[in-house]
Design a protein around this motif. Structure first.
Motif, mmCIF file in Angstrom:
data_model
loop_
_atom_site.group_PDB
_atom_site.id
_atom_site.type_symbol
_atom_site.label_atom_id
_atom_site.label_comp_id
_atom_site.label_asym_id
_atom_site.label_seq_id
_atom_site.Cartn_x
_atom_site.Cartn_y
_atom_site.Cartn_z
ATOM 1 N N ALA A 96 0.875 -1.182 0.000
ATOM 2 C CA ALA A 96 0.000 0.000 0.000
ATOM 3 C C ALA A 96 0.904 1.221 0.000
ATOM 4 O O ALA A 96 2.023 1.187 0.516
ATOM 5 N N GLU A 130 12.157 1.933 2.716
ATOM 6 C CA GLU A 130 10.873 2.310 3.326
ATOM 7 C C GLU A 130 10.517 1.239 4.356
ATOM 8 O O GLU A 130 10.197 0.105 3.988
ATOM 9 N N ASP A 172 10.447 -1.654 1.758
ATOM 10 C CA ASP A 172 9.988 -1.400 0.391
ATOM 11 C C ASP A 172 11.011 -0.484 -0.278
ATOM 12 O O ASP A 172 10.824 0.728 -0.351
ATOM 13 N N LYS A 229 9.926 0.448 -8.026
ATOM 14 C CA LYS A 229 9.581 -0.382 -6.863
ATOM 15 C C LYS A 229 9.891 -1.866 -7.015
ATOM 16 O O LYS A 229 10.052 -2.561 -6.014
#
Ligand code: DO4
Ligand code: MG
Length: 283
Positions: free
Chosen positions: A69, A132, A153, A171
């Protein structure tokens, strides 16, 4: 209870003691009707194992996918708006922060995931890379949250900032994700006061540290899980990273050799060293 996947098989920890789990297939554990009750029966029925200390920890993942998310913390919203303001993407982040539908994106397959003590990678074509630190949910094939782990992340901020449509490249790449060191097996929500902390060491010294708490997470983990399971089946279950609330200052970028430590107290510390270049140097 904590579930560990190791080079010697699966273990459960309870009260500081480790017990070997007869079931060696991680996917079977994730799909179990009642994982907590099964692990409790192992703790009650087995003698503590003496070989846990010699085992190498592996990422606590089988055939699950990893989803994530985004923009679930105000800090993340503001950082994304700033990084993409010159290219016209900023407004999207503000809109998704307040929208009912969350941002959910595909993050990694198990082969792209780094385990505790192994290496995460930064892209060679990125100039601005950050970790992250994210509370990560383990969700069984029936859509129930059955545990929690710490997640990283890894993100290429310049690539995402250039154009939001580059998000998959910013990502998703080899070793762009780390999970571990274990699964905290619980279906109870974690308390809002729960801190998530990160420390980045460069040459043994702190280059950045930061902290947030789950109180800053704008969305409920159960709501994120419910959105992910809309129109999607996960035969092996799935991981869902819940977003970052910690963003290093804009002049910070990761470098090879940096050590990233992410701590969520009841889970432990996930530590990975940063590398760049061919995948074989990362494994
Ligand atoms: O919108 C891009 C990704 C955001 C993200 O990964 C996060 O907020 O953690
Ligand atoms: Mg993230």
């Amino acid at each position: 209870m904590k579930l560990y996947r190791t080079s010697n098989g699966n273990y459960v920890e309870d009260g500081g003691k480790y017990f070997r789990i007869p079931e060696s297939d991680f996917d079977v554990l994730v799909a179990h009707d009642d994982l907590g009750a099964y692990l409790r029966s192992v703790v009650d029925g087995e003698k503590p194992a003496i070989d846990f200390a010699s085992a190498r920890l592996e990422a606590p993942i089988g055939n699950q996918e990893v989803w994530a998310a985004g923009v679930t913390y105000f800090r993340s919203r503001s950082a994304r708006m700033a990084e993409s303001k010159d290219t016209g993407g900023g407004d999207f982040y503000d809109r998704v922060y307040t929208a009912e539908r969350p941002e959910l994106f595909f993050k990694a397959t198990a082969s792209r995931v780094a385990g505790p003590g192994s290496n995460v990678r930064i892209r060679s074509d990125a100039k601005w890379s950050v970790p992250e630190p994210e509370l990560t949910l383990l969700i069984n094939p029936r859509g129930q949250i059955i545990g929690y782990t710490a997640g990283n992340d890894m993100s290429s901020r310049d690539i995402e900032g250039e154009n939001p449509l580059y998000l998959p490249q910013a990502k998703v790449y080899d070793r762009s994700c780390a999970l571990g060191p274990c699964i905290l097996v619980s279906s109870d929500p974690l308390p809002p006061t729960m801190p998530i902390r990160i420390e980045i060491l460069r040459g043994g010294k702190a280059a950045f540290s930061g902290a947030t708490t789950l109180a800053e997470l704008k969305r409920k983990p159960a709501d994120l899980a419910a959105y992910l399971f809309r129109e999607n089946t996960f035969p092996f279950g799935t991981f869902l990273m819940t977003g970052t609330g910690i963003v290093p200052p804009d002049d910070f970028t990761l470098a090879p050799g940096d050590k990233v430590r992410i701590t969520i107290d009841p889970i432990g510390t996930l530590e990975n060293e940063v590398v760049q270049g061919p995948l074989r140097s990362a494994v």
